[in-house]
Design a protein around this motif. Structure first.
Motif, PDB file in Angstrom:
ATOM      1  N   SER A   1      22.742  -6.200  -2.213  1.00  0.00           N
ATOM      2  CA  SER A   1      21.404  -5.655  -1.970  1.00  0.00           C
ATOM      3  C   SER A   1      20.914  -6.100  -0.598  1.00  0.00           C
ATOM      4  O   SER A   1      21.057  -7.274  -0.239  1.00  0.00           O
ATOM      5  CB  SER A   1      20.402  -6.132  -3.030  1.00  0.00           C
ATOM      6  N   THR A   2      20.341  -5.173   0.152  1.00  0.00           N
ATOM      7  CA  THR A   2      19.764  -5.496   1.454  1.00  0.00           C
ATOM      8  C   THR A   2      18.329  -4.988   1.512  1.00  0.00           C
ATOM      9  O   THR A   2      18.047  -3.839   1.153  1.00  0.00           O
ATOM     10  CB  THR A   2      20.581  -4.876   2.604  1.00  0.00           C
ATOM     11  N   TYR A   3      17.442  -5.859   1.975  1.00  0.00           N
ATOM     12  CA  TYR A   3      16.019  -5.531   2.118  1.00  0.00           C
ATOM     13  C   TYR A   3      15.636  -5.705   3.579  1.00  0.00           C
ATOM     14  O   TYR A   3      15.789  -6.796   4.135  1.00  0.00           O
ATOM     15  CB  TYR A   3      15.184  -6.432   1.206  1.00  0.00           C
ATOM     16  N   TRP A   4      15.146  -4.644   4.196  1.00  0.00           N
ATOM     17  CA  TRP A   4      14.862  -4.635   5.636  1.00  0.00           C
ATOM     18  C   TRP A   4      13.369  -4.547   5.881  1.00  0.00           C
ATOM     19  O   TRP A   4      12.716  -3.611   5.426  1.00  0.00           O
ATOM     20  CB  TRP A   4      15.572  -3.461   6.301  1.00  0.00           C
ATOM     21  N   LEU A   5      12.828  -5.551   6.586  1.00  0.00           N
ATOM     22  CA  LEU A   5      11.432  -5.502   7.011  1.00  0.00           C
ATOM     23  C   LEU A   5      11.388  -4.730   8.322  1.00  0.00           C
ATOM     24  O   LEU A   5      11.625  -5.276   9.398  1.00  0.00           O
ATOM     25  CB  LEU A   5      10.877  -6.920   7.196  1.00  0.00           C
ATOM     26  N   ALA A   6      11.112  -3.438   8.218  1.00  0.00           N
ATOM     27  CA  ALA A   6      11.230  -2.535   9.367  1.00  0.00           C
ATOM     28  C   ALA A   6       9.933  -2.488  10.151  1.00  0.00           C
ATOM     29  O   ALA A   6       9.194  -1.500  10.115  1.00  0.00           O
ATOM     30  CB  ALA A   6      11.622  -1.142   8.888  1.00  0.00           C
ATOM     31  N   ARG A   7       9.679  -3.548  10.866  1.00  0.00           N
ATOM     32  CA  ARG A   7       8.476  -3.561  11.699  1.00  0.00           C
ATOM     33  C   ARG A   7       8.762  -4.323  12.988  1.00  0.00           C
ATOM     34  O   ARG A   7       9.697  -5.112  13.069  1.00  0.00           O
ATOM     35  CB  ARG A   7       7.309  -4.185  10.967  1.00  0.00           C
ATOM     36  N   GLY A   8       7.934  -4.044  14.022  1.00  0.00           N
ATOM     37  CA  GLY A   8       8.108  -4.719  15.295  1.00  0.00           C
ATOM     38  C   GLY A   8       8.311  -3.732  16.429  1.00  0.00           C
ATOM     39  O   GLY A   8       8.886  -2.655  16.244  1.00  0.00           O
TER      40      GLY A   8
ATOM     41  N   GLU B   1       3.536   1.907  10.697  1.00  0.00           N
ATOM     42  CA  GLU B   1       4.875   1.601  11.214  1.00  0.00           C
ATOM     43  C   GLU B   1       5.900   2.622  10.740  1.00  0.00           C
ATOM     44  O   GLU B   1       6.859   2.928  11.454  1.00  0.00           O
ATOM     45  CB  GLU B   1       5.288   0.189  10.783  1.00  0.00           C
ATOM     46  N   ALA B   2       5.692   3.169   9.551  1.00  0.00           N
ATOM     47  CA  ALA B   2       6.615   4.176   9.022  1.00  0.00           C
ATOM     48  C   ALA B   2       6.634   5.412   9.907  1.00  0.00           C
ATOM     49  O   ALA B   2       7.683   6.043  10.079  1.00  0.00           O
ATOM     50  CB  ALA B   2       6.222   4.545   7.592  1.00  0.00           C
ATOM     51  N   LYS B   3       5.486   5.746  10.486  1.00  0.00           N
ATOM     52  CA  LYS B   3       5.419   6.906  11.372  1.00  0.00           C
ATOM     53  C   LYS B   3       6.231   6.679  12.644  1.00  0.00           C
ATOM     54  O   LYS B   3       6.833   7.609  13.184  1.00  0.00           O
ATOM     55  CB  LYS B   3       3.956   7.195  11.743  1.00  0.00           C
ATOM     56  N   ARG B   4       6.248   5.431  13.116  1.00  0.00           N
ATOM     57  CA  ARG B   4       6.997   5.112  14.337  1.00  0.00           C
ATOM     58  C   ARG B   4       8.474   4.878  14.063  1.00  0.00           C
ATOM     59  O   ARG B   4       9.294   4.945  14.975  1.00  0.00           O
ATOM     60  CB  ARG B   4       6.410   3.866  15.004  1.00  0.00           C
ATOM     61  N   LEU B   5       8.796   4.604  12.808  1.00  0.00           N
ATOM     62  CA  LEU B   5      10.163   4.218  12.473  1.00  0.00           C
ATOM     63  C   LEU B   5      11.159   5.336  12.746  1.00  0.00           C
ATOM     64  O   LEU B   5      12.250   5.087  13.279  1.00  0.00           O
ATOM     65  CB  LEU B   5      10.230   3.800  11.001  1.00  0.00           C
ATOM     66  N   GLU B   6      10.805   6.553  12.397  1.00  0.00           N
ATOM     67  CA  GLU B   6      11.735   7.676  12.592  1.00  0.00           C
ATOM     68  C   GLU B   6      12.107   7.827  14.062  1.00  0.00           C
ATOM     69  O   GLU B   6      13.275   8.005  14.408  1.00  0.00           O
ATOM     70  CB  GLU B   6      11.114   8.965  12.067  1.00  0.00           C
TER      71      GLU B   6
END
Length: 281
Positions: A163-170, A197-202
């Motif tokens: 299992s991998t959990y990614w804190l996708a921010r920064g 942040e989700a909007k910028r992630l893509e």
């Protein structure tokens, strides 16, 4: 990622990640958290450790607060029996055997404590993940220890987990970081981001990040004077006629072409791996 339910949007994304991680019934050895910065890692560790205490995985009755380092580098690290610990520096080689008891980035679980030989510090008994050995670490002499729950994308390269959990921010999140996070597992992956942040992630995942080495920076910054020097004839020691450095120019161009091809092949490979990961998650 969002369509498949792998992207979890929550304004309290660190707490959401810790909750999902703790609900995962897999063992701690089989779970990995990937973060962008050490500060994010510390925040994630705080909530994960609090949850592990509530579940009795970390034994609060067997806890010690270590004082590691000295002066401006002094810090405190609370350690419980059951704690997941990462070594952040190689052990010294044994004078007789030439072997080390642990290497940088090795991970183990604290199974006990005992008083250190000196007046200061404590000896940790740590069971190593790799081979099950129990090593004793005198914390008065060895200070480079940290929690092994959250890992930066850089230190997570080469690791694998169920299992991998990614804190996708920064601000520095890019496709490279996404590639590292999403290819740590083939079984269970989740990314966590705030709605903003989700909007910028893509967009961030569509950008290739590139960390330049010192040599690359020097070559780019000094491109003009280097080119001028290479293009000029060089006088001989004996005052003979100057001769052009044709062979030097040819070798430099050949090296640059080879590096460009290698870089293009690396991008192509990574692009393929990233596409497969995106298709999976």
């Amino acid at each position: 990622m969002r369509d498949k339910g792998m992207l979890i949007e929550d304004k309290h994304q660190i707490k959401a990640l810790a909750k999902k991680y703790l609900e995962d019934e897999r063992g701690l050895k089989d779970k990995l958290i990937v973060v962008n910065t050490h500060a994010d890692g510390a925040a994630v560790d705080h909530y994960v450790r609090r949850g592990l205490k509530e579940r009795g995985v970390l034994h609060e009755r067997a806890v010690e607060v270590l004082t590691l380092g000295s002066g401006e580098y002094q810090r405190e690290l609370e350690v419980c029996v059951g704690e997941r610990i990462r070594f952040q520096k190689n052990d010294r080689k044994d004078k007789k055997t030439g072997e080390r008891r642990w290497n940088n980035n090795d991970i183990g679980t604290v199974v006990g404590f005992k008083a250190a030989r000196g007046k200061r510090g404590l000896t940790l008994k740590i069971k190593m993940d790799e081979d099950g050995r129990v090593v004793e670490v005198d914390t008065a002499a060895f200070h480079r220890l940290g929690y092994a729950y959250a890992r930066t994308a850089h230190s997570a390269q080469g690791l694998g987990a169920e299992s991998t959990y990614w804190l996708a921010r920064g601000a520095t999140i890019d496709r490279n970081m996404g590639l590292v996070a999403m290819t740590r597992t083939k079984d269970n992956f989740h990314a966590f981001a705030s709605p903003e942040e989700a909007k910028r992630l893509e967009q961030a995942l569509d950008n290739w990040g590139r960390k330049e080495t010192v040599k690359e920076l020097a070559r780019r910054n000094n491109a003009r004077p280097v080119a001028q020097t290479v293009g000029k004839p060089i006088p001989t020691v004996l005052g003979e006629a100057e001769h052009p450095t044709t062979e030097t120019v040819r070798q430099i161009k050949l090296q640059q072409t080879t590096e460009a091809l290698d870089h293009a092949a690396e991008i192509k490979r990574a692009d393929r791996d990233f596409g497969q990961a995106m298709g999976r998650w």
